[in-house]
Design an enzyme around this catalytic site. Structure first.
Site, PDB file in Angstrom:
ATOM      1  N   CYS A 209      -0.943  -8.590   1.925  1.00  0.00           N
ATOM      2  CA  CYS A 209      -1.556  -7.312   1.583  1.00  0.00           C
ATOM      3  C   CYS A 209      -0.925  -6.669   0.357  1.00  0.00           C
ATOM      4  O   CYS A 209      -1.349  -5.601  -0.064  1.00  0.00           O
ATOM      5  CB  CYS A 209      -1.469  -6.350   2.763  1.00  0.00           C
ATOM      6  SG  CYS A 209       0.223  -5.890   3.185  1.00  0.00           S
ATOM      7  N   GLY A 210       0.102  -7.308  -0.198  1.00  0.00           N
ATOM      8  CA  GLY A 210       0.763  -6.741  -1.365  1.00  0.00           C
ATOM      9  C   GLY A 210       2.115  -6.130  -1.058  1.00  0.00           C
ATOM     10  O   GLY A 210       2.876  -5.803  -1.963  1.00  0.00           O
TER      11      GLY A 210
END
Length: 221
Positions: A209-210
């Site tokens: 998701c980063g």
């Protein structure tokens, strides 16, 4: 820039508790556990508070976590007599996670994480190498170039059975969604039952998701 330290040459042979003890001593008051209320955090919360009852813990609240996750959040705070630091992004329009998933993740997860890390020299995560190919090289302690601070992954060499054995032997609370086939738990709109991280963003090629990146170095002096 976070404080540097000489990385112990034998850190990869250390048990999880020793990794935690090391970062707590090296960065007093400036290290925190990033908690996503999954089985890994059930283990780490217990280890962490046994070592330091006033240890810092933070969580990213996307406003779209499962009810079971919020309930575990409350249970953890009561059990350990703590308050988990909550970080949120600005509210987003319904369905943004489908129409513009990168933007959604940037607002709901990445930006709040960046704020959570601002006053830290190190952070602790529940990353394990067995979770996915993108995490296979995660060190137990390394320099996080993206966020410019140290990152500890004390459970990097643990497997699922290691986590569950510890949880059951200690009688720890855990997210009941694990009993329903969810091995990895995130937002309600993007999480399905599945092995490893297969239930996250199912049907897409996304694996992260980063919040976590692959570029963490395992040695900086």
């Amino acid at each position: 820039m976070a404080a540097r330290l000489h990385l112990p040459a034998d850190v990869e042979s250390w048990p999880a508790q020793r990794v935690l003890a090391y970062v707590l001593e090296a960065f007093p008051g400036r290290v925190a556990l990033a908690c996503s209320f999954q089985k890994e955090e059930s283990v780490l919360l217990d280890m962490l508070f046994e070592l330091e009852p006033t240890a810092r813990v933070f969580a990213i609240d996307t406003r779209h976590l499962f009810p079971e996750t919020y309930e575990l959040w409350r249970e953890v705070e009561q059990r350990y007599g703590t308050t988990i630091e909550r970080f949120e992004g600005v509210p987003v329009e319904e369905g943004l996670w489908d129409t513009k998933p990168d933007l959604y993740l940037s607002i709901a997860k990445v930006e709040p994480l960046n704020r959570a890390l601002l006053d830290l020299d190190a952070w602790i995560t529940g990353i394990r190498r067995a979770q996915s190919p993108t995490r296979a090289g995660a060190p137990k302690l390394g320099w996080d170039e993206q966020h410019e601070l140290w990152k500890a992954n004390p459970l990097a060499d643990w497997n699922d059975d290691d986590c569950w054995t510890y949880i059951h032997e200690r009688g720890l609370p855990y997210n009941p969604l694990h009993d329903q086939g969810y091995e990895s738990i995130g937002d309600t709109h993007s999480t399905q039952p599945g092995k490893g991280r297969d239930g996250r963003w199912a049907g897409t090629d996304r694996t992260e998701c980063g919040i976590h990146t692959v570029g963490t170095k395992d040695a900086v002096s």
